[in-house]
Design a protein around this motif. Structure first.
Motif, PDB file in Angstrom:
ATOM      1  N   ILE A  90      41.851  52.568  -0.685  1.00 39.28           N
ATOM      2  CA  ILE A  90      41.790  51.845   0.592  1.00 39.28           C
ATOM      3  C   ILE A  90      40.485  51.063   0.694  1.00 39.28           C
ATOM      4  O   ILE A  90      40.472  49.893   1.090  1.00 39.28           O
ATOM      5  N   PHE A  91      39.380  51.696   0.312  1.00 35.57           N
ATOM      6  CA  PHE A  91      38.082  51.032   0.356  1.00 35.57           C
ATOM      7  C   PHE A  91      38.070  49.787  -0.525  1.00 35.57           C
ATOM      8  O   PHE A  91      37.594  48.725  -0.114  1.00 35.57           O
ATOM      9  N   GLU A  92      38.589  49.895  -1.734  1.00 39.49           N
ATOM     10  CA  GLU A  92      38.618  48.738  -2.635  1.00 39.49           C
ATOM     11  C   GLU A  92      39.453  47.606  -2.046  1.00 39.49           C
ATOM     12  O   GLU A  92      39.064  46.434  -2.116  1.00 39.49           O
ATOM     13  N   GLU A  93      40.588  47.935  -1.459  1.00 37.83           N
ATOM     14  CA  GLU A  93      41.437  46.909  -0.849  1.00 37.83           C
ATOM     15  C   GLU A  93      40.747  46.275   0.357  1.00 37.83           C
ATOM     16  O   GLU A  93      40.822  45.059   0.546  1.00 37.83           O
ATOM     17  N   LEU A  94      40.074  47.095   1.177  1.00 39.35           N
ATOM     18  CA  LEU A  94      39.339  46.551   2.316  1.00 39.35           C
ATOM     19  C   LEU A  94      38.186  45.655   1.869  1.00 39.35           C
ATOM     20  O   LEU A  94      37.909  44.631   2.495  1.00 39.35           O
ATOM     21  N   LYS A  95      37.500  46.052   0.784  1.00 36.70           N
ATOM     22  CA  LYS A  95      36.414  45.215   0.254  1.00 36.70           C
ATOM     23  C   LYS A  95      36.955  43.847  -0.156  1.00 36.70           C
ATOM     24  O   LYS A  95      36.352  42.821   0.149  1.00 36.70           O
ATOM     25  N   ASN A  96      38.085  43.844  -0.855  1.00 36.52           N
ATOM     26  CA  ASN A  96      38.684  42.575  -1.277  1.00 36.52           C
ATOM     27  C   ASN A  96      39.099  41.739  -0.073  1.00 36.52           C
ATOM     28  O   ASN A  96      38.890  40.523  -0.051  1.00 36.52           O
ATOM     29  N   TYR A  97      39.695  42.398   0.914  1.00 33.20           N
ATOM     30  CA  TYR A  97      40.085  41.698   2.136  1.00 33.20           C
ATOM     31  C   TYR A  97      38.853  41.094   2.800  1.00 33.20           C
ATOM     32  O   TYR A  97      38.864  39.942   3.238  1.00 33.20           O
ATOM     33  N   TRP A  98      37.769  41.875   2.877  1.00 36.26           N
ATOM     34  CA  TRP A  98      36.524  41.400   3.484  1.00 36.26           C
ATOM     35  C   TRP A  98      35.978  40.182   2.729  1.00 36.26           C
ATOM     36  O   TRP A  98      35.585  39.191   3.344  1.00 36.26           O
ATOM     37  N   LYS A  99      35.953  40.252   1.410  1.00 38.65           N
ATOM     38  CA  LYS A  99      35.423  39.143   0.614  1.00 38.65           C
ATOM     39  C   LYS A  99      36.239  37.874   0.831  1.00 38.65           C
ATOM     40  O   LYS A  99      35.675  36.781   0.969  1.00 38.65           O
ATOM     41  N   MET A 101      38.117  37.159   3.504  1.00 38.84           N
ATOM     42  CA  MET A 101      37.895  36.721   4.877  1.00 38.84           C
ATOM     43  C   MET A 101      36.542  36.038   5.003  1.00 38.84           C
ATOM     44  O   MET A 101      36.409  35.010   5.675  1.00 38.84           O
ATOM     45  N   GLN A 102      35.554  36.589   4.338  1.00 37.51           N
ATOM     46  CA  GLN A 102      34.213  36.002   4.376  1.00 37.51           C
ATOM     47  C   GLN A 102      34.236  34.586   3.797  1.00 37.51           C
ATOM     48  O   GLN A 102      33.637  33.670   4.357  1.00 37.51           O
ATOM     49  N   SER A 103      34.949  34.408   2.693  1.00 38.91           N
ATOM     50  CA  SER A 103      35.058  33.077   2.081  1.00 38.91           C
ATOM     51  C   SER A 103      35.735  32.093   3.022  1.00 38.91           C
ATOM     52  O   SER A 103      35.269  30.968   3.203  1.00 38.91           O
ATOM     53  N   TYR A 104      36.838  32.523   3.632  1.00 37.50           N
ATOM     54  CA  TYR A 104      37.555  31.651   4.553  1.00 37.50           C
ATOM     55  C   TYR A 104      36.684  31.295   5.755  1.00 37.50           C
ATOM     56  O   TYR A 104      36.636  30.145   6.176  1.00 37.50           O
ATOM     57  N   ASN A 106      33.424  31.286   5.939  1.00 36.32           N
ATOM     58  CA  ASN A 106      32.328  30.400   5.539  1.00 36.32           C
ATOM     59  C   ASN A 106      32.788  28.950   5.528  1.00 36.32           C
ATOM     60  O   ASN A 106      32.061  28.056   5.959  1.00 36.32           O
ATOM     61  N   VAL A 107      34.008  28.720   5.045  1.00 31.41           N
ATOM     62  CA  VAL A 107      34.552  27.362   5.042  1.00 31.41           C
ATOM     63  C   VAL A 107      34.771  26.886   6.475  1.00 31.41           C
ATOM     64  O   VAL A 107      34.383  25.776   6.840  1.00 31.41           O
ATOM     65  N   LEU A 108      35.375  27.740   7.298  1.00 32.07           N
ATOM     66  CA  LEU A 108      35.671  27.343   8.675  1.00 32.07           C
ATOM     67  C   LEU A 108      34.409  27.041   9.470  1.00 32.07           C
ATOM     68  O   LEU A 108      34.340  26.014  10.162  1.00 32.07           O
ATOM     69  N   VAL A 109      33.418  27.910   9.409  1.00 33.75           N
ATOM     70  CA  VAL A 109      32.222  27.684  10.224  1.00 33.75           C
ATOM     71  C   VAL A 109      31.355  26.553   9.693  1.00 33.75           C
ATOM     72  O   VAL A 109      30.538  25.993  10.430  1.00 33.75           O
ATOM     73  N   SER A 110      31.528  26.199   8.430  1.00 30.55           N
ATOM     74  CA  SER A 110      30.775  25.062   7.890  1.00 30.55           C
ATOM     75  C   SER A 110      31.382  23.731   8.324  1.00 30.55           C
ATOM     76  O   SER A 110      30.767  22.691   8.169  1.00 30.55           O
ATOM     77  N   GLY A 111      32.620  23.783   8.838  1.00 34.31           N
ATOM     78  CA  GLY A 111      33.278  22.566   9.294  1.00 34.31           C
ATOM     79  C   GLY A 111      34.077  21.871   8.209  1.00 34.31           C
ATOM     80  O   GLY A 111      34.652  20.808   8.440  1.00 34.31           O
ATOM     81  N   GLU A 112      34.128  22.458   7.029  1.00 33.75           N
ATOM     82  CA  GLU A 112      34.879  21.856   5.930  1.00 33.75           C
ATOM     83  C   GLU A 112      36.366  22.165   6.091  1.00 33.75           C
ATOM     84  O   GLU A 112      36.754  23.089   6.788  1.00 33.75           O
TER      85      GLU A 112
END
Length: 114
Positions: A90-99, A101-104, A106-112
């Motif tokens: 579960i932890f590994e899957e949550l880490k991947n989900y977090w990574k 989401m973080q990437s998405y 970062n794109v959204l808040v940068s305005g790209e």
């Protein structure tokens, strides 16, 4: 506190609340008791209150993500928590989900565009 600050604080609390489980699971690769977990999270600038942590630990144990064991050899008994094999998955899957989401985000808040 003014209305602006109250609104910001409310949003910040919501964002933190969504990361508590991931933060706790990240620290339970090896056995830890509740108070030591609170201290470790605090040292890493992620303070969590006991009245938030202990119910979460019980819920995660009930979900078989954590297991616990009492240590009675020391000065006072302590209940240690650690990830189960299922919890590690579960932890590994949550880490991947977090990574992801973080990437998405970062794109959204940068305005790209995505």
């Amino acid at each position: 506190m003014n209305e602006r600050q109250e609104i910001l604080n409310g949003f910040a609390v919501e964002m933190r609340r969504g990361t508590v489980v991931l933060s706790v699971l990240s620290r339970l690769q090896s056995p830890k008791y509740g108070y030591s977990l609170i201290q470790e999270l605090k040292q890493n600038e992620f303070g969590v209150e006991a009245n938030t942590l202990y119910p979460l630990l019980r819920r995660l144990e009930k979900q078989q993500i954590l297991k616990s064991e009492w240590e009675t050899q020391g000065a006072k008994p302590r209940k240690y928590y650690v990830l189960t094999d299922f919890g590690k998955e579960i932890f590994e899957e949550l880490k991947n989900y977090w990574k992801n989401m973080q990437s998405y985000l970062n794109v959204l808040v940068s305005g790209e565009d995505c």
